[in-house]
Structures are given as structure tokens and as C-alpha cells.
Motif scaffolding. Structure first.
Motif, PDB file in Angstrom:
ATOM      1  N   VAL A  17       0.838  -1.207   0.000  1.00  0.00           N
ATOM      2  CA  VAL A  17       0.000   0.000   0.000  1.00  0.00           C
ATOM      3  C   VAL A  17       0.868   1.251   0.000  1.00  0.00           C
ATOM      4  O   VAL A  17       0.607   2.213  -0.741  1.00  0.00           O
ATOM      5  N   THR A  18       1.931   1.249   0.790  1.00  0.00           N
ATOM      6  CA  THR A  18       2.833   2.404   0.855  1.00  0.00           C
ATOM      7  C   THR A  18       3.552   2.603  -0.478  1.00  0.00           C
ATOM      8  O   THR A  18       3.691   3.737  -0.956  1.00  0.00           O
ATOM      9  N   ALA A  19       4.007   1.513  -1.089  1.00  0.00           N
ATOM     10  CA  ALA A  19       4.694   1.609  -2.383  1.00  0.00           C
ATOM     11  C   ALA A  19       3.748   2.120  -3.464  1.00  0.00           C
ATOM     12  O   ALA A  19       4.134   2.960  -4.295  1.00  0.00           O
ATOM     13  N   ILE A  20       2.505   1.651  -3.463  1.00  0.00           N
ATOM     14  CA  ILE A  20       1.518   2.122  -4.443  1.00  0.00           C
ATOM     15  C   ILE A  20       1.259   3.610  -4.236  1.00  0.00           C
ATOM     16  O   ILE A  20       1.167   4.373  -5.206  1.00  0.00           O
ATOM     17  N   SER A  21       1.152   4.036  -2.979  1.00  0.00           N
ATOM     18  CA  SER A  21       0.959   5.467  -2.682  1.00  0.00           C
ATOM     19  C   SER A  21       2.130   6.298  -3.202  1.00  0.00           C
ATOM     20  O   SER A  21       1.939   7.377  -3.763  1.00  0.00           O
ATOM     21  N   SER A  60       0.597   8.466  -6.281  1.00  0.00           N
ATOM     22  CA  SER A  60       0.061   9.703  -5.729  1.00  0.00           C
ATOM     23  C   SER A  60       0.962  10.867  -6.129  1.00  0.00           C
ATOM     24  O   SER A  60       2.165  10.713  -6.281  1.00  0.00           O
ATOM     25  N   VAL A  61       0.337  12.020  -6.289  1.00  0.00           N
ATOM     26  CA  VAL A  61       1.100  13.216  -6.643  1.00  0.00           C
ATOM     27  C   VAL A  61       1.076  14.146  -5.430  1.00  0.00           C
ATOM     28  O   VAL A  61       0.018  14.543  -4.959  1.00  0.00           O
ATOM     29  N   PHE A  62       2.256  14.450  -4.943  1.00  0.00           N
ATOM     30  CA  PHE A  62       2.388  15.331  -3.793  1.00  0.00           C
ATOM     31  C   PHE A  62       3.092  16.607  -4.220  1.00  0.00           C
ATOM     32  O   PHE A  62       3.874  16.618  -5.162  1.00  0.00           O
ATOM     33  N   THR A  63       2.812  17.674  -3.504  1.00  0.00           N
ATOM     34  CA  THR A  63       3.480  18.938  -3.809  1.00  0.00           C
ATOM     35  C   THR A  63       4.732  19.136  -2.948  1.00  0.00           C
ATOM     36  O   THR A  63       5.584  19.941  -3.290  1.00  0.00           O
ATOM     37  N   SER A  64       4.810  18.403  -1.872  1.00  0.00           N
ATOM     38  CA  SER A  64       5.934  18.565  -0.951  1.00  0.00           C
ATOM     39  C   SER A  64       6.903  17.391  -1.072  1.00  0.00           C
ATOM     40  O   SER A  64       6.480  16.238  -1.148  1.00  0.00           O
ATOM     41  N   TYR A 112       7.210  12.509  -0.177  1.00  0.00           N
ATOM     42  CA  TYR A 112       7.956  11.466  -0.892  1.00  0.00           C
ATOM     43  C   TYR A 112       9.033  10.842   0.013  1.00  0.00           C
ATOM     44  O   TYR A 112       9.200   9.628   0.050  1.00  0.00           O
ATOM     45  N   ILE A 113       9.753  11.697   0.731  1.00  0.00           N
ATOM     46  CA  ILE A 113      10.799  11.192   1.637  1.00  0.00           C
ATOM     47  C   ILE A 113      10.159  10.372   2.762  1.00  0.00           C
ATOM     48  O   ILE A 113      10.681   9.324   3.148  1.00  0.00           O
ATOM     49  N   GLY A 114       9.008  10.831   3.278  1.00  0.00           N
ATOM     50  CA  GLY A 114       8.310  10.100   4.332  1.00  0.00           C
ATOM     51  C   GLY A 114       7.887   8.708   3.871  1.00  0.00           C
ATOM     52  O   GLY A 114       8.113   7.718   4.571  1.00  0.00           O
ATOM     53  N   LEU A 115       7.293   8.630   2.680  1.00  0.00           N
ATOM     54  CA  LEU A 115       6.869   7.324   2.153  1.00  0.00           C
ATOM     55  C   LEU A 115       8.078   6.432   1.866  1.00  0.00           C
ATOM     56  O   LEU A 115       8.046   5.224   2.137  1.00  0.00           O
ATOM     57  N   LEU A 116       9.130   7.022   1.320  1.00  0.00           N
ATOM     58  CA  LEU A 116      10.339   6.248   1.047  1.00  0.00           C
ATOM     59  C   LEU A 116      10.959   5.725   2.355  1.00  0.00           C
ATOM     60  O   LEU A 116      11.399   4.574   2.422  1.00  0.00           O
ATOM     61  N   THR A 117      10.945   6.544   3.380  1.00  0.00           N
ATOM     62  CA  THR A 117      11.447   6.132   4.691  1.00  0.00           C
ATOM     63  C   THR A 117      10.617   4.967   5.244  1.00  0.00           C
ATOM     64  O   THR A 117      11.165   3.990   5.763  1.00  0.00           O
ATOM     65  N   LEU A 118       9.296   5.061   5.100  1.00  0.00           N
ATOM     66  CA  LEU A 118       8.422   3.970   5.545  1.00  0.00           C
ATOM     67  C   LEU A 118       8.726   2.682   4.781  1.00  0.00           C
ATOM     68  O   LEU A 118       8.791   1.599   5.369  1.00  0.00           O
ATOM     69  N   ILE A 119       8.919   2.795   3.487  1.00  0.00           N
ATOM     70  CA  ILE A 119       9.219   1.616   2.662  1.00  0.00           C
ATOM     71  C   ILE A 119      10.537   0.978   3.088  1.00  0.00           C
ATOM     72  O   ILE A 119      10.642  -0.244   3.205  1.00  0.00           O
ATOM     73  N   ILE A 120      11.546   1.788   3.339  1.00  0.00           N
ATOM     74  CA  ILE A 120      12.849   1.251   3.769  1.00  0.00           C
ATOM     75  C   ILE A 120      12.710   0.529   5.112  1.00  0.00           C
ATOM     76  O   ILE A 120      13.174  -0.599   5.274  1.00  0.00           O
ATOM     77  N   GLY A 121      12.056   1.166   6.076  1.00  0.00           N
ATOM     78  CA  GLY A 121      11.871   0.551   7.393  1.00  0.00           C
ATOM     79  C   GLY A 121      11.088  -0.752   7.318  1.00  0.00           C
ATOM     80  O   GLY A 121      11.483  -1.769   7.904  1.00  0.00           O
ATOM     81  N   MET A 122       9.994  -0.742   6.571  1.00  0.00           N
ATOM     82  CA  MET A 122       9.179  -1.954   6.450  1.00  0.00           C
ATOM     83  C   MET A 122       9.912  -3.054   5.690  1.00  0.00           C
ATOM     84  O   MET A 122       9.763  -4.243   6.009  1.00  0.00           O
TER      85      MET A 122
END
Length: 197
Positions: free
Chosen positions: A53-57, A61-65, A69-79
Motif C-alpha cells: 500500500v505504501t509503495a503504491i501510494s 500519488s502526486v504530492f506537492t511537498s 515522498y521522503i516520508g513514504l520512502l522512509t516507511l518503505i525502507i523501514g518496512m
């Protein structure tokens, strides 16, 4: 001479260690390990779903900040790190059959016990920090236009949940699992001693 007779009386009064039935002990070991394998597999499935789910997001997903992107990437690395440790533990406890070679299985369990101790004692806090940073960075954009009260509630509930998991839930899970593994190891060691003694 009196001391010798007293020593003999005490020695004879000691309870005789009950011999374990090999079939019963191995049945209990298999049942206990089946439960551990099942819980580990559930953890693998759960973290795999969260990771997907995090990788798909992250991908769709399109973010302006950049923080999102760094937050989701950090979550993916940790998981991903946590998932690889869980898969390694699952392979360790699934690699041998206790009925074929109990001595080898005993060594496998001791390896599993050490790996889990590392996971719970050291890596868990690293993992919690990685996840907290990831959630915090991701939430910056998501909560950007929300009222201050919503932000406070979100961050408070997130912090409370992480603290609850770290201080209460984690310890209960660890104690339960350590006891199960310790009991299984003790049964196998008693069987080993019976055959060697």
C-alpha cells in the motif's frame, strides 16, 4: 557416619526426574513451533500488505511537498528491513523437522532465539524511529491545510500509539514468545539428555 546417613536420606528424598515420552515431547514441540510459525507468517503477510500500500501510494500519488515522498520512502525502507528479518526468522524455524533430527532442530531454535532477541531488543527501536520519521514527514503535506486542532490530535494519537506499542504491547508479545521458545528448547534439551545419559 551420621552425616553420611543424613546425606543419603536427603539424596533418596530427591524427586526422580520424570522421563519424557519422545512422541509426546515431539508432538508438543511441533505444536509450539506451528504456533510460532503461524504468528511469524501473519506478521509477514501484514507487513507485506502495508509495504504494498505504501509503495503504491509513493508511485501513483502526486504530492506537492518533497517531505511526503521522503516520508513514504522512509516507511518503505523501514518496512522492507523488518520484512527481511521476519522472512529470515520464518525460514530459520521452518528449515528443519524436529522429528528427523531433534539435536539439529535444537540448534536451529537457539539461532532463532538469538535472532528474535536482536529483533526485539535492538532493532525494534530503530524500526520505531524510522516509522515515526516516515509518518511525520508524510503527514506534513496531508495535514497542511487542516486546523491546528486536527494536527495536534493526529500527532498526539500517533505518538500515543507508538509509545503504547513500544512500552506495553511489545513487552507482552516478547515475554509470551520468549517463554514459548524457552519451553520448547527445554523439552528438546531434556530429550537430548535422556538419550545421552
Amino acid at each position: 557416619m551420621k552425616d553420611f546417613e543424613h546425606l543419603m536420606t536427603v539424596w533418596q528424598g530427591q524427586p526422580v526426574k520424570e522421563q519424557l515420552s519422545v512422541d509426546e515431547a515431539l508432538r508438543q514441540v511441533k505444536k509450539g513451533m506451528g504456533g510460532l510459525r503461524s504468528k511469524t507468517l501473519q506478521g509477514i503477510i501484514g507487513i507485506s500488505i502495508a509495504l504494498a500500500v505504501t509503495a503504491i501510494s509513493l508511485l501513483f500519488s502526486v504530492f506537492t511537498s518533497w517531505a511526503s515522498y521522503i516520508g513514504l520512502l522512509t516507511l518503505i525502507i523501514g518496512m522492507s528491513i523488518y520484512l527481511s528479518l521476519q522472512i529470515g526468522d520464518y525460514r530459520t524455524i521452518s528449515s528443519h523437522d524436529p522429528t528427523i533430527d531433534p539435536a539439529k532442530y535444537l540448534e536451529t531454535l537457539k539461532i532463532y532465539q538469538k535472532r528474535r532477541a536482536y529483533l526485539y531488543d535492538r532493532f525494534y527501536y530503530i524500526y520505531a524511529v524510522i516509522i515515526t520519521i516516515g509518518i511525520g514527514l508524510y503527514a506534513v503535506e496531508v495535514l497542511e491545510d487542516k486546523p491546528m486542532m486536527v494536527k495536534v490530535i493526529y500527532y498526539s494519537l500517533t505518538a500515543a500509539f507508538i509509545i503504547f506499542c513500544s512500552l506495553f504491547l511489545k513487552d507482552r508479545i516478547i515475554i509470551s514468545e520468549k517463554e514459548k521458545v524457552k519451553l520448547i528448547i527445554e523439552k528438546l534439551e531434556r530429550l537430548k539428555d535422556q538419550f545421552e545419559g
